[in-house]
Design a protein around this motif. Structure first.
Motif, PDB file in Angstrom:
ATOM      1  N   PHE A  70     -27.514  17.760  15.841  1.00 16.07           N
ATOM      2  CA  PHE A  70     -28.616  16.970  16.386  1.00 16.07           C
ATOM      3  C   PHE A  70     -28.279  16.292  17.712  1.00 16.07           C
ATOM      4  CE2 PHE A  70     -31.432  17.582  12.948  1.00 16.07           C
ATOM      5  CZ  PHE A  70     -30.660  17.680  11.805  1.00 16.07           C
ATOM      6  N   ASN A  71     -27.099  16.503  18.218  1.00 20.27           N
ATOM      7  CA  ASN A  71     -26.766  15.924  19.519  1.00 20.27           C
ATOM      8  C   ASN A  71     -27.268  16.872  20.596  1.00 20.27           C
ATOM      9  OD1 ASN A  71     -25.710  14.731  21.772  1.00 20.27           O
ATOM     10  ND2 ASN A  71     -23.560  14.992  21.210  1.00 20.27           N
ATOM     11  N   THR A  72     -28.518  16.729  20.983  1.00 16.92           N
ATOM     12  CA  THR A  72     -29.132  17.672  21.921  1.00 16.92           C
ATOM     13  C   THR A  72     -28.586  17.521  23.337  1.00 16.92           C
ATOM     14  OG1 THR A  72     -30.974  16.127  22.120  1.00 16.92           O
ATOM     15  CG2 THR A  72     -31.273  17.993  20.641  1.00 16.92           C
ATOM     16  N   ASN A  73     -27.737  16.537  23.560  1.00 12.63           N
ATOM     17  CA  ASN A  73     -27.044  16.462  24.845  1.00 12.63           C
ATOM     18  C   ASN A  73     -25.850  17.411  24.875  1.00 12.63           C
ATOM     19  OD1 ASN A  73     -28.429  14.231  26.333  1.00 12.63           O
ATOM     20  ND2 ASN A  73     -27.843  13.086  24.505  1.00 12.63           N
ATOM     21  N   ASP A  74     -25.427  17.872  23.718  1.00 11.64           N
ATOM     22  CA  ASP A  74     -24.323  18.824  23.599  1.00 11.64           C
ATOM     23  C   ASP A  74     -24.876  20.234  23.794  1.00 11.64           C
ATOM     24  OD1 ASP A  74     -22.383  20.642  22.640  1.00 11.64           O
ATOM     25  OD2 ASP A  74     -21.556  19.151  21.289  1.00 11.64           O
ATOM     26  N   GLN A 216     -23.122   1.187  20.161  1.00 11.59           N
ATOM     27  CA  GLN A 216     -22.361   0.486  19.127  1.00 11.59           C
ATOM     28  C   GLN A 216     -22.108   1.409  17.928  1.00 11.59           C
ATOM     29  OE1 GLN A 216     -24.157  -3.310  18.296  1.00 11.59           O
ATOM     30  NE2 GLN A 216     -22.779  -3.713  16.595  1.00 11.59           N
ATOM     31  N   ALA A 217     -23.138   2.115  17.525  1.00 12.96           N
ATOM     32  CA  ALA A 217     -23.020   2.960  16.330  1.00 12.96           C
ATOM     33  C   ALA A 217     -22.111   4.157  16.554  1.00 12.96           C
ATOM     34  CB  ALA A 217     -24.410   3.428  15.906  1.00 12.96           C
ATOM     35  N   LEU A 218     -22.026   4.620  17.795  1.00 12.83           N
ATOM     36  CA  LEU A 218     -21.238   5.818  18.064  1.00 12.83           C
ATOM     37  C   LEU A 218     -19.847   5.501  18.599  1.00 12.83           C
ATOM     38  CD1 LEU A 218     -23.996   8.102  19.658  1.00 12.83           C
ATOM     39  CD2 LEU A 218     -23.105   8.144  17.330  1.00 12.83           C
ATOM     40  N   ALA A 219     -19.497   4.233  18.633  1.00 16.02           N
ATOM     41  CA  ALA A 219     -18.183   3.841  19.150  1.00 16.02           C
ATOM     42  C   ALA A 219     -17.075   4.563  18.385  1.00 16.02           C
ATOM     43  CB  ALA A 219     -18.001   2.326  19.018  1.00 16.02           C
ATOM     44  N   GLY A 220     -16.168   5.151  19.141  1.00 12.25           N
ATOM     45  CA  GLY A 220     -15.026   5.810  18.524  1.00 12.25           C
ATOM     46  C   GLY A 220     -15.260   7.253  18.107  1.00 12.25           C
ATOM     47  N   PHE A 223     -17.931  12.952  21.242  1.00 12.08           N
ATOM     48  CA  PHE A 223     -19.233  13.490  21.652  1.00 12.08           C
ATOM     49  C   PHE A 223     -19.443  14.917  21.168  1.00 12.08           C
ATOM     50  CE2 PHE A 223     -22.804  13.823  24.614  1.00 12.08           C
ATOM     51  CZ  PHE A 223     -22.851  15.172  24.919  1.00 12.08           C
ATOM     52  N   ASN A 224     -18.369  15.721  21.224  1.00 14.60           N
ATOM     53  CA  ASN A 224     -18.512  17.141  20.873  1.00 14.60           C
ATOM     54  C   ASN A 224     -18.646  17.366  19.366  1.00 14.60           C
ATOM     55  OD1 ASN A 224     -18.223  17.881  23.579  1.00 14.60           O
ATOM     56  ND2 ASN A 224     -15.997  17.960  23.412  1.00 14.60           N
ATOM     57  N   LYS A 225     -18.467  16.288  18.585  1.00 19.04           N
ATOM     58  CA  LYS A 225     -18.474  16.470  17.135  1.00 19.04           C
ATOM     59  C   LYS A 225     -19.486  15.612  16.382  1.00 19.04           C
ATOM     60  CE  LYS A 225     -13.668  17.899  17.009  1.00 19.04           C
ATOM     61  NZ  LYS A 225     -12.319  17.646  16.557  1.00 19.04           N
ATOM     62  N   PHE A 226     -19.991  14.528  17.012  1.00 19.83           N
ATOM     63  CA  PHE A 226     -20.874  13.680  16.200  1.00 19.83           C
ATOM     64  C   PHE A 226     -22.266  14.290  16.063  1.00 19.83           C
ATOM     65  CE2 PHE A 226     -23.495  12.028  19.523  1.00 19.83           C
ATOM     66  CZ  PHE A 226     -22.747  11.452  20.542  1.00 19.83           C
ATOM     67  N   TRP A 227     -22.973  13.840  15.054  1.00 20.78           N
ATOM     68  CA  TRP A 227     -24.328  14.269  14.749  1.00 20.78           C
ATOM     69  C   TRP A 227     -24.406  15.767  14.442  1.00 20.78           C
ATOM     70  CZ3 TRP A 227     -27.947  11.265  18.689  1.00 20.78           C
ATOM     71  CH2 TRP A 227     -27.841   9.885  18.413  1.00 20.78           C
ATOM     72  N   SER A 228     -23.405  16.333  13.838  1.00 17.29           N
ATOM     73  CA  SER A 228     -23.468  17.763  13.528  1.00 17.29           C
ATOM     74  C   SER A 228     -24.389  18.005  12.338  1.00 17.29           C
ATOM     75  CB  SER A 228     -22.086  18.324  13.245  1.00 17.29           C
ATOM     76  OG  SER A 228     -21.535  17.656  12.139  1.00 17.29           O
ATOM     77  N   ASP A 229     -24.519  17.020  11.436  1.00 17.90           N
ATOM     78  CA  ASP A 229     -25.462  17.203  10.338  1.00 17.90           C
ATOM     79  C   ASP A 229     -26.157  15.903   9.943  1.00 17.90           C
ATOM     80  OD1 ASP A 229     -22.878  17.488   7.761  1.00 17.90           O
ATOM     81  OD2 ASP A 229     -23.355  15.954   9.232  1.00 17.90           O
ATOM     82  N   CYS A 230     -26.261  14.993  10.886  1.00 18.48           N
ATOM     83  CA  CYS A 230     -27.006  13.771  10.631  1.00 18.48           C
ATOM     84  C   CYS A 230     -27.296  13.120  11.966  1.00 18.48           C
ATOM     85  CB  CYS A 230     -26.196  12.808   9.756  1.00 18.48           C
ATOM     86  SG  CYS A 230     -24.717  12.160  10.578  1.00 18.48           S
TER      87      CYS A 230
ATOM     88  N   GLN B  85     -17.333  21.762  12.220  1.00 26.00           N
ATOM     89  CA  GLN B  85     -17.390  21.300  10.838  1.00 26.00           C
ATOM     90  C   GLN B  85     -16.707  22.314   9.936  1.00 26.00           C
ATOM     91  OE1 GLN B  85     -18.613  18.201   9.998  1.00 26.00           O
ATOM     92  NE2 GLN B  85     -18.576  18.081  12.229  1.00 26.00           N
ATOM     93  N   PRO B  86     -16.170  21.871   8.790  1.00 29.52           N
ATOM     94  CA  PRO B  86     -15.512  22.796   7.874  1.00 29.52           C
ATOM     95  C   PRO B  86     -16.477  23.843   7.342  1.00 29.52           C
ATOM     96  CG  PRO B  86     -15.414  20.544   7.035  1.00 29.52           C
ATOM     97  CD  PRO B  86     -16.122  20.481   8.337  1.00 29.52           C
TER      98      PRO B  86
END
Lengths: 589, 321
Positions: A70-74, A216-220, A223-230, B85-86
């Motif tokens: 869901f990270n459409t910037n990726d 704040q929610a995405l701190a840490g 970018f290339n991995k967050f929001w892959s299934d949420c 993802q795995p």
């Protein structure tokens, strides 16, 4: 034998029980903090009949493609359905583009741009709902989004315009002033990692369908991995500043959106929207007919015609922003005859685009017209006096006259089944045409135009190959074609097509180069006055139409089908990447 | 027997290794994750460069194969090159759904196929025999995608005319019902019918041929001559021996189908392993495609072994060293 037989039967029965019980539950991701709840759990709560769904203010929407994230910037997740389902109704941007292509302020209360700065003020009532916690949307979220997009280690889909920003100033918690660059380090402009001056299409920079990300929610998080299934924070809880929250998603099955009580806009008319994955268009049609889903947004296919006549359904068809076209290779290794404008003009005059559109879309999108502007697809900028390409509309007689002036050996008039091919400057008017395999529309297109061009003495050798890896991976980048048909996705702002027409632009596979066009495009890119900007682009379009830089064919229609009982959907058919959920808060039974 | 099993398992390891390399080679050549990105005119060239480096597209295939092998053993079947993802949770989820459909369709196909085969052999050249022979050949000949679409249209028309929902046309579940329910059966009913049709044709023909082969044997004639009732001759002597090839064929067929009834799952939108494979192949998600191929290869090897073992167990004349 008796004992052995029952041993085998017993073992088979045991295997049956074990496997069946193992398959009875849908696996959840274990140990992952970013997983959303399984779709099947939410799905079980949704009423199974349309009447039941109406009573509980739930709607089921057929989803034609699964998402990679869901990270459409990726770049890997920048897909239409990711935007439609997980971003548009969930993560808002400074502007939203309505169904007529008009930009409307959304998350921002004001956006202004000068030749030096670009100022955004976020509306005071914008909040993130992060797992039930209410957190204000601040200017730090805008800065975070910008920083992520210009980070060279991130696989961003596009940072065009954002690389024009050199620094920023925060004012309070809601306003940020981005300062345009006045210079770039050596070598960075060519790489595309830096640009100087104002970017005229500033409205698209933090707009939907990519939106503004929650810092704040995405701190840490990577970018290339967050929001892959949420669409969630670093604790795995859903986050939203839009009318809905993505409460669960299961790959291969679907996702659920629930109304967000902290949304600043009109209170959603639905409590829940469920997207059920149905990738096969024929299955989608049957599901719509059978009431298994309440709305679909299918790819245009002739089979959709049966839905036009079904009672209880509303069928909406509008022109989109996709530019289906022919690229004409005007340099090596393309055929040298194509370097002559008269040959390109003759080809254009020999192609009846109207008849092609009728053959492809006559039953599902009556009234669809050929594209006649190389920069704009819909609206007054693309039609009327701005339909510059219309002068090359089907006129086979004129085509033959043009060819006769430069060539010999062809037919004297357009003749179906003609075999006489023109010879021009000692070379036969025979061209290699390439397009993607497995695409029925393009196969039809190739056949129709082969016949029409043959009738005026131009031979088309048609070839088809897989889009991936051959066509887009090697053939186009190597310019190894004479003529090629494929599509570009555009938008209301023409700057998205800049690199297609610029001298040396990476996607300028046809190797078209006109310095005057380049100058106009660059002027338009930096021109903040919308009237002057449009004039620059229209002038560029007029020159390119004269040059026949490409042959624009049509824009495939966007089709939305929904139950007539559903209100608020009559404006939902949005041709931009916002998709039909741009006004999901207005939907209600 | 144990020696035989161990030997077969050991032989399978180099087979898997070679097939994994060949699969990797061909899949890598068939897809390029960067190619589709180039269809976006705004795509950042820096991003394309990043992806090429991350997916090792700038390395030779043997080197990339090594990277994949490393990922397979450090992360169960690896992580997707696109989503990071795995892959293992996706494989187990989809394999479970496929197994559910396959078990039901194969069980029904076996029961019906065996019954029809027996009766066809007993009543050879009767109307029943000819009728089911025709049905069997139709089942073999009918294209899966066409049959699937026809069934969808048929049952939607039934619903529209009589407001009776017999089967659903897509998905695994429908709103309002749990995983194990009549609703789930209504969803997988049509895919089960589609898969069952070809398998039923196969088993009924096999059973008929096998029955005819056994029914004329000397020991069957002896049993009849000794006055054994016909029903007992058929059930105790003929059927049991005729079932031996069916057991092995069904084991092989089961293994093959578990690799994914791709067309059926795509048409009916079942979140199964065949559908998973197609999605990943279209996205050029190399590691996910390789995971599918390896799982399928293991299943084929396992079920081949099961078929051989069953054959040895059921037929005392067969002994493996």
């Amino acid at each position: 034998m008796h004992r052995r037989f029952w041993l085998v039967v017993g073992a088979a029965a045991a295997l049956l029980v074990v496997v069946a019980s193992a398959s009875a539950t849908t696996q959840t991701k274990s140990g992952a903090t970013l997983a959303a709840a399984p779709f099947s759990q939410a799905w079980a709560q949704v009423p199974r009949t349309p009447a039941g769904r109406k009573a509980s203010t739930t709607l089921v929407f057929g989803m034609e493609q699964d998402v990679t994230g869901f990270n459409t910037n990726d770049a890997d997740e920048n897909a239409l359905w990711a935007s439609i389902t997980g971003i548009e109704p969930v993560i808002r941007g400074t502007y939203i583009i309505d169904n007529n292509g008009n930009y409307k302020l959304d998350l921002a209360s004001s956006v202004t741009a000068t030749k030096k700065d670009f100022t955004i003020t976020i509306r005071p009532d914008a909040y993130w709902n992060w797992g039930g916690k209410k957190i204000p949307v601040t200017n730090k979220d805008l800065v975070y989004t910008w920083q992520q997009e210009i980070n060279p280690n991130n696989n961003v889909a596009s940072n065009v315009g954002l690389v024009n920003i050199g620094s920023y100033t925060l004012k309070g918690t809601k306003t940020v002033i981005f300062h345009w660059r006045t210079s770039c380090p050596a070598g960075t402009v060519d790489k595309g990692t830096c640009a100087v001056g104002p970017f005229a299409d500033y409205r698209d920079l933090f707009a939907g369908p990519e939106g503004v990300m929650p810092s704040q929610a995405l701190a840490g998080l990577d970018f290339n991995k967050f929001w892959s299934d949420c669409v969630c924070g670093n604790d795995g809880k859903p986050i939203s500043d839009g009318p809905f929250m993505l409460t669960n998603y299961t790959r291969g099955q679907g996702l659920t959106l629930k109304a967000n009580p902290d949304w600043y806009g009109t209170k959603p008319g639905l409590k829940e929207i469920d997207f059920k994955l149905i990738t096969d268009t024929n299955s989608e049609i049957q599901a719509m007919r059978g009431g298994e889903v309440d709305a679909i947004y299918p790819s245009p296919q002739t089979a959709l015609a049966q839905l036009r006549s079904q009672s209880g359904l509303t069928y909406s068809s509008i022109t989109g922003f996709t530019q289906e076209h022919w690229d004409i290779n005007v340099q090596n290794p393309g055929n040298p005859l194509l370097r002559n404008a008269w040959m390109r003009q003759a080809i254009a005059l020999g192609m009846d685009r109207h008849s092609l559109i009728q053959a492809l879309y006559g039953q599902i999108a009556p009234g669809l017209q050929p594209l006649n502007n190389l920069e704009y697809e819909i609206g007054p900028n693309a039609t009327g006096a701005n339909a510059q390409f219309a002068k090359w509309s089907f006129a086979p007689g004129k085509a033959i006259a043009l060819l006769k002036a430069h060539c010999t050996g062809g037919p004297t008039k357009p003749t179906r089944g003609n075999t006489a091919i023109w010879t021009c400057n000692g070379q036969k008017a025979e061209f290699n045409f390439w397009t993607t395999a497995g695409n029925q529309r393009r196969q039809t297109s190739a056949l129709i135009f082969q016949q029409q061009l043959g009738a005026i003495g131009i031979k088309l050798d048609t070839n088809f190959e897989p889009a991936n890896p051959n066509f887009f991976g090697t053939r186009l980048p190597a310019h190894n074609f004479d003529l090629a048909e494929f599509a570009w996705s555009g938008g209301p702002d023409p700057s998205g097509f800049d690199t297609i027409y610029e001298c040396g632009g990476a996607p300028n596979y046809k190797q078209y180069c006109n310095k005057q066009v380049d100058a106009l495009i660059h002027a338009g890119d930096g021109e903040l006055d919308p009237t002057k900007r449009t004039a620059d682009y229209e002038q560029a379009a007029a020159i390119m139409a004269n040059d026949v830089a490409i042959i624009p064919l049509y824009s495939p229609p966007n089709i939305l089908v929904y139950k007539s009982q559903i209100k608020g959907m009559n404006d939902s058919n949005n041709p931009t990447l916002e998709g039909p959920t741009w006004n999901a808060e207005d939907w209600h039974w | 027997m144990l020696t035989f099993i161990v030997r077969r398992i050991l032989y399978s390891i180099p087979v898997l290794a070679v097939s994994s390399f060949l699969s990797f080679f061909f899949v890598s050549s068939a897809g390029n994750p960067v190619a589709l990105l180039r269809g976006n005119p705004r795509i950042s060239q820096n991003t394309i460069h990043n992806i090429i480096v991350q997916t090792h597209l700038n390395r030779s295939i043997p080197v990339r194969y090594w990277y994949w092998l490393e990922d397979v053993f450090t992360h169960k079947l690896g992580n997707s090159l696109i989503t990071f993802q795995p892959i293992w949770p996706d494989i187990t989820r989809t394999l479970g759904h496929t197994a559910q459909v396959i078990i039901i369709s194969e069980s029904l196909a076996l029961i019906l196929g065996v019954a029809v085969g027996i009766f066809s052999a007993i009543k050879q050249y009767s109307f029943f025999d000819y009728a089911f022979t025709s049905i069997s050949f139709t089942g073999f000949a009918i294209p899966v995608f066409w049959f699937a679409l026809l069934l969808q249209i048929l049952f939607v028309d039934i619903y529209l005319h009589w407001n009776v929902r017999i089967f659903y046309t897509s998905g695994l579940n429908s709103p309002g019902q749990g995983t194990w329910s009549l609703d789930r059966l209504q969803h997988i009913g049509l895919p089960v019918i589609v898969l069952m049709t070809a398998s039923f044709a196969l088993y009924s023909r096999y059973m008929r041929a096998s029955m005819l082969d056994v029914i004329n044997s000397d020991y069957v004639r002896t049993a009849r001559a000794k006055g054994v009732p016909e029903w007992r001759v058929i059930t105790r002597h003929v059927c049991r021996n005729a079932l031996i090839p069916i057991v092995t064929v069904s084991a092989l067929n089961f293994g093959a189908l578990l690799g994914g009834a791709i067309i059926t799952e795509t048409v009916f939108q079942l979140d199964g392993i065949g559908f998973y494979f197609i999605q990943k192949l279209q996205a050029s998600d190399l590691y996910a495609v390789m995971a599918y191929l390896m799982v399928t290869a293991v299943l084929i090897i396992v079920f081949n072994l099961v078929a051989d073992i069953l054959y040895g167990v059921l037929d005392p004349r067969i002994r493996y060293d």
